[in-house]
Design a protein around this motif. Structure first.
Motif, PDB file in Angstrom:
ATOM      1  N   GLY A   5      56.669  28.845  39.505  1.00 28.59           N
ATOM      2  CA  GLY A   5      57.483  27.640  39.642  1.00 28.59           C
ATOM      3  C   GLY A   5      56.745  26.550  40.390  1.00 28.59           C
ATOM      4  N   GLY A   6      56.079  26.923  41.479  1.00 30.30           N
ATOM      5  CA  GLY A   6      55.290  25.951  42.220  1.00 30.30           C
ATOM      6  C   GLY A   6      54.151  25.385  41.392  1.00 30.30           C
ATOM      7  N   ALA A   7      53.532  26.248  40.570  1.00 35.43           N
ATOM      8  CA  ALA A   7      52.468  25.767  39.697  1.00 35.43           C
ATOM      9  C   ALA A   7      53.001  24.723  38.719  1.00 35.43           C
ATOM     10  CB  ALA A   7      51.844  26.939  38.944  1.00 35.43           C
ATOM     11  N   ARG A   8      54.187  24.953  38.172  1.00 32.87           N
ATOM     12  CA  ARG A   8      54.765  23.971  37.255  1.00 32.87           C
ATOM     13  C   ARG A   8      55.102  22.675  37.981  1.00 32.87           C
ATOM     14  NH1 ARG A   8      58.606  26.851  32.686  1.00 32.87           N
ATOM     15  NH2 ARG A   8      57.194  28.597  32.197  1.00 32.87           N
ATOM     16  N   ALA A   9      55.559  22.778  39.214  1.00 34.17           N
ATOM     17  CA  ALA A   9      55.868  21.572  39.988  1.00 34.17           C
ATOM     18  C   ALA A   9      54.622  20.746  40.269  1.00 34.17           C
ATOM     19  CB  ALA A   9      56.562  21.951  41.297  1.00 34.17           C
ATOM     20  N   LEU A  10      53.464  21.394  40.246  1.00 39.20           N
ATOM     21  CA  LEU A  10      52.192  20.690  40.422  1.00 39.20           C
ATOM     22  C   LEU A  10      51.464  20.476  39.096  1.00 39.20           C
ATOM     23  CD1 LEU A  10      50.828  22.423  43.659  1.00 39.20           C
ATOM     24  CD2 LEU A  10      51.854  20.142  43.457  1.00 39.20           C
ATOM     25  N   ARG A  11      52.122  20.842  38.013  1.00 37.04           N
ATOM     26  CA  ARG A  11      51.528  20.729  36.672  1.00 37.04           C
ATOM     27  C   ARG A  11      50.152  21.374  36.618  1.00 37.04           C
ATOM     28  NH1 ARG A  11      53.832  14.826  34.610  1.00 37.04           N
ATOM     29  NH2 ARG A  11      55.972  15.576  34.329  1.00 37.04           N
ATOM     30  N   ARG A  12      50.115  22.595  37.146  1.00 39.13           N
ATOM     31  CA  ARG A  12      48.890  23.382  37.134  1.00 39.13           C
ATOM     32  C   ARG A  12      49.064  24.541  36.169  1.00 39.13           C
ATOM     33  NH1 ARG A  12      45.727  22.924  41.945  1.00 39.13           N
ATOM     34  NH2 ARG A  12      44.477  24.632  41.079  1.00 39.13           N
ATOM     35  N   ASP A  13      48.071  24.756  35.306  1.00 42.72           N
ATOM     36  CA  ASP A  13      48.123  25.877  34.380  1.00 42.72           C
ATOM     37  C   ASP A  13      47.057  26.917  34.689  1.00 42.72           C
ATOM     38  OD1 ASP A  13      45.812  24.618  33.562  1.00 42.72           O
ATOM     39  OD2 ASP A  13      46.551  24.110  31.543  1.00 42.72           O
ATOM     40  N   ASP A  14      46.445  26.805  35.883  1.00 42.65           N
ATOM     41  CA  ASP A  14      45.382  27.734  36.252  1.00 42.65           C
ATOM     42  C   ASP A  14      45.747  28.599  37.449  1.00 42.65           C
ATOM     43  OD1 ASP A  14      45.374  25.561  37.998  1.00 42.65           O
ATOM     44  OD2 ASP A  14      43.199  25.580  38.275  1.00 42.65           O
ATOM     45  N   VAL A  15      46.935  28.424  38.006  1.00 46.73           N
ATOM     46  CA  VAL A  15      47.390  29.219  39.149  1.00 46.73           C
ATOM     47  C   VAL A  15      48.831  29.641  38.905  1.00 46.73           C
ATOM     48  CG1 VAL A  15      45.850  28.058  40.792  1.00 46.73           C
ATOM     49  CG2 VAL A  15      48.155  27.155  40.430  1.00 46.73           C
ATOM     50  N   GLY A  16      49.320  30.545  39.748  1.00 48.58           N
ATOM     51  CA  GLY A  16      50.716  30.960  39.665  1.00 48.58           C
ATOM     52  C   GLY A  16      50.967  32.149  38.769  1.00 48.58           C
ATOM     53  N   ALA A  17      49.932  32.705  38.158  1.00 50.16           N
ATOM     54  CA  ALA A  17      50.079  33.862  37.284  1.00 50.16           C
ATOM     55  C   ALA A  17      48.811  34.702  37.358  1.00 50.16           C
ATOM     56  CB  ALA A  17      50.359  33.439  35.843  1.00 50.16           C
ATOM     57  N   ILE A  18      48.928  35.944  36.942  1.00 47.15           N
ATOM     58  CA  ILE A  18      47.785  36.861  36.919  1.00 47.15           C
ATOM     59  C   ILE A  18      47.534  37.225  35.471  1.00 47.15           C
ATOM     60  CG2 ILE A  18      46.891  39.091  37.676  1.00 47.15           C
ATOM     61  CD1 ILE A  18      48.675  38.846  40.161  1.00 47.15           C
ATOM     62  N   ALA A  19      46.556  36.561  34.879  1.00 46.51           N
ATOM     63  CA  ALA A  19      46.229  36.738  33.475  1.00 46.51           C
ATOM     64  C   ALA A  19      44.792  36.293  33.262  1.00 46.51           C
ATOM     65  CB  ALA A  19      47.174  35.913  32.594  1.00 46.51           C
ATOM     66  N   PRO A  20      44.148  36.744  32.192  1.00 40.66           N
ATOM     67  CA  PRO A  20      42.769  36.330  31.937  1.00 40.66           C
ATOM     68  C   PRO A  20      42.621  34.817  31.920  1.00 40.66           C
ATOM     69  CG  PRO A  20      43.339  38.172  30.513  1.00 40.66           C
ATOM     70  CD  PRO A  20      44.605  37.760  31.225  1.00 40.66           C
ATOM     71  N   ARG A  21      41.530  34.361  32.536  1.00 39.77           N
ATOM     72  CA  ARG A  21      41.105  32.967  32.656  1.00 39.77           C
ATOM     73  C   ARG A  21      41.844  32.199  33.761  1.00 39.77           C
ATOM     74  NH1 ARG A  21      41.143  34.225  27.464  1.00 39.77           N
ATOM     75  NH2 ARG A  21      43.203  33.329  27.094  1.00 39.77           N
ATOM     76  N   MET A  22      42.879  32.798  34.353  1.00 38.55           N
ATOM     77  CA  MET A  22      43.524  32.163  35.499  1.00 38.55           C
ATOM     78  C   MET A  22      42.630  32.307  36.726  1.00 38.55           C
ATOM     79  SD  MET A  22      46.449  31.082  34.283  1.00 38.55           S
ATOM     80  CE  MET A  22      47.578  30.843  35.652  1.00 38.55           C
ATOM     81  N   ARG A  23      42.824  31.414  37.700  1.00 43.38           N
ATOM     82  CA  ARG A  23      42.105  31.564  38.959  1.00 43.38           C
ATOM     83  C   ARG A  23      42.483  32.891  39.620  1.00 43.38           C
ATOM     84  NH1 ARG A  23      39.274  27.311  40.726  1.00 43.38           N
ATOM     85  NH2 ARG A  23      39.615  25.307  39.680  1.00 43.38           N
ATOM     86  N   ALA A  24      41.518  33.513  40.227  1.00 44.44           N
ATOM     87  CA  ALA A  24      41.752  34.813  40.853  1.00 44.44           C
ATOM     88  C   ALA A  24      42.336  34.614  42.246  1.00 44.44           C
ATOM     89  CB  ALA A  24      40.454  35.607  40.911  1.00 44.44           C
ATOM     90  N   ASP A  25      43.595  34.168  42.278  1.00 40.93           N
ATOM     91  CA  ASP A  25      44.356  33.979  43.509  1.00 40.93           C
ATOM     92  C   ASP A  25      45.389  35.099  43.568  1.00 40.93           C
ATOM     93  OD1 ASP A  25      42.853  31.700  43.661  1.00 40.93           O
ATOM     94  OD2 ASP A  25      44.525  30.298  43.426  1.00 40.93           O
ATOM     95  N   LEU A  26      45.155  36.057  44.446  1.00 38.85           N
ATOM     96  CA  LEU A  26      45.915  37.304  44.451  1.00 38.85           C
ATOM     97  C   LEU A  26      46.343  37.665  45.862  1.00 38.85           C
ATOM     98  CD1 LEU A  26      43.260  39.172  42.299  1.00 38.85           C
ATOM     99  CD2 LEU A  26      45.435  38.335  41.424  1.00 38.85           C
ATOM    100  N   VAL A  27      47.514  38.304  45.953  1.00 37.67           N
ATOM    101  CA  VAL A  27      48.028  38.769  47.240  1.00 37.67           C
ATOM    102  C   VAL A  27      48.393  40.244  47.113  1.00 37.67           C
ATOM    103  CG1 VAL A  27      49.849  38.529  48.971  1.00 37.67           C
ATOM    104  CG2 VAL A  27      48.910  36.491  47.846  1.00 37.67           C
ATOM    105  N   LEU A  28      47.796  41.060  47.961  1.00 36.11           N
ATOM    106  CA  LEU A  28      48.138  42.478  48.061  1.00 36.11           C
ATOM    107  C   LEU A  28      49.158  42.642  49.173  1.00 36.11           C
ATOM    108  CD1 LEU A  28      47.710  45.514  47.424  1.00 36.11           C
ATOM    109  CD2 LEU A  28      45.804  45.460  49.080  1.00 36.11           C
TER     110      LEU A  28
END
Length: 402
Positions: free
Chosen positions: A351-374
């Motif tokens: 949701g935050g990614a959509r609010a910033l019109r970003r399609d490279d963050v906010g999800a864990i999928a191939p080609r997305m930025r590797a922004d991860l929380v354990l």
């Protein structure tokens, strides 16, 4: 290029939606990271093929040493995306908080106190404090964040706030239209002209967004339209503070101008909800404000059921929400705004990614930025189930552990 395999993930929130589960939940999962991007997502069993058959301590992927991280059955979520913060400021307003807790109503006028303290602070003082806030964000799992100006309210001070913010994020919002400063109290038109002219000229090179506080005690609907139009003419994308302190025109203005988001959304009528549902404008909810001001919480359930895209953000600022914790926003959204844990985690990431019109963050999928929380928990539900407990065990931003 470095490579990392996180495996034995008990619950993986991909946010690659499937019917009935917008979080795209996987169990017994693994994620392969190459450089700054996610290269592969699948099951832990499938991931064994990435391990070198010789059982080396450092198997290789495409010639790069492979670091293997064993999640131990714990949960992994995307890095949180905080799409609304005010992190560059001076001073403190703890006394206002104490007064509110004793019954004094919240009002927008306290912003001017922070303006005075910010103008008096040096660049180095503001930069050091900002670095501390960024460290807080990272420690709590936030990997993408927006920062607004709005505590300078002179051409010089707004420009330096935008410049300092741009040193730590690409998501900078020019908010010269935060409130009318005291020196322009009897000359509102002159201040609006300044915001739309010289101030915007100086801030636009450091900014991506234009924002306005469309609210009683701040800017009128006509003034808000004028400010946003000027920003759009300079190539900035619009977003709006609206409908926080009472009913108003903020939502309708945001939708009409194609704003990426309208933030607060506490007081909405049916026309506002319908307008949001029929648009691409995200309703960004800021429950830390209601927690800190004792105002009514927005009705997230009403918005979601109407088909509105909802984001959660911290609104970290010294007056109405002095917290940088997205896990707290998730807990408040579930407890006070009738969101499910899955909806709240989605809103704090995708949701935050959509609010910033970003399609490279906010999800864990191939080609997305590797922004991860354990998480030090078996499931994302614990973010709401165990509020206030430091559950973030590890954070990676662009594939690098913070």
């Amino acid at each position: 290029m470095t490579a990392m395999l996180i495996t034995d993930i008990g619950e993986l929130t991909t946010n690659v939606g499937v019917p009935g589960d917008p979080c795209g939940t996987m169990t017994d999962a693994a994620v392969l990271v190459e450089g700054a991007r996610i290269a592969w997502v699948g099951t832990a069993a499938e991931a064994r093929r990435f391990l070198h058959p010789s059982a080396s301590d450092a198997p290789e992927i495409g010639g790069a040493p492979l670091e293997v991280v064993d999640a131990g059955g714990r949960a992994v979520v995307p890095g949180f995306v905080d799409s609304h913060t005010h992190l560059v400021f001076g001073g403190d307003r703890a006394d206002e908080f104490a007064a509110r807790m004793s019954g004094t109503p919240y009002a927008a006028g306290g912003i001017r106190r922070t303006v005075a303290a910010t103008r008096a602070a040096s660049d180095d003082e503001l930069r050091r404090r900002l670095a501390g806030f960024v460290a807080e964000l990272h420690a709590q799992g936030t990997t993408t964040f927006e920062i607004k100006t709005g505590y300078g309210l002179t051409v010089h001070d707004e420009a330096r706030l935008a410049r300092l913010a741009s040193e730590v994020t690409s998501e900078v919002t020019f908010l010269g239209a935060h409130v009318v400063p005291a020196e322009y109290a009897e000359a509102r038109d002159e201040y609006v002209e300044l915001v739309c002219g010289a101030m915007l000229e100086r801030c636009a090179p450091h900014s991506r967004w234009i924002d306005v506080f469309c609210e009683r005690g701040a800017f009128t609907p006509d003034e808000s339209r004028r400010v946003l139009a000027a920003g759009i003419a300079h190539g900035l994308l619009p977003r709006v503070h609206g409908n926080q302190l009472g009913p108003g025109d903020g939502v309708q203005i945001a939708v009409a101008l194609g704003a990426a988001s309208v933030d607060h959304c506490t007081y909405l009528d049916e026309a506002d909800v319908a307008a949001l549902a029929g648009s691409d404008t995200v309703a960004t909810l800021l429950p830390g404000v209601e927690f800190s001001t004792r105002q009514p919480y927005p009705d997230a359930r009403r918005l979601i059921d109407a088909g509105v895209t909802v984001a959660l953000a911290s609104d970290c600022n010294p007056g109405s929400s002095f917290t940088s914790s997205m896990p707290l926003m998730i807990a408040l959204a579930v407890r006070e705004m009738r969101m499910t844990p899955a909806e709240a985690v989605w809103a704090a990431t995708a949701g935050g990614a959509r609010a910033l019109r970003r399609d490279d963050v906010g999800a864990i999928a191939p080609r997305m930025r590797a922004d991860l929380v354990l998480l030090d928990a078996p499931t994302r539900v614990h973010l709401a189930y165990r509020p206030g407990v430091p559950l973030v065990d590890a954070v990676w931003k662009d594939g690098v552990r913070l």
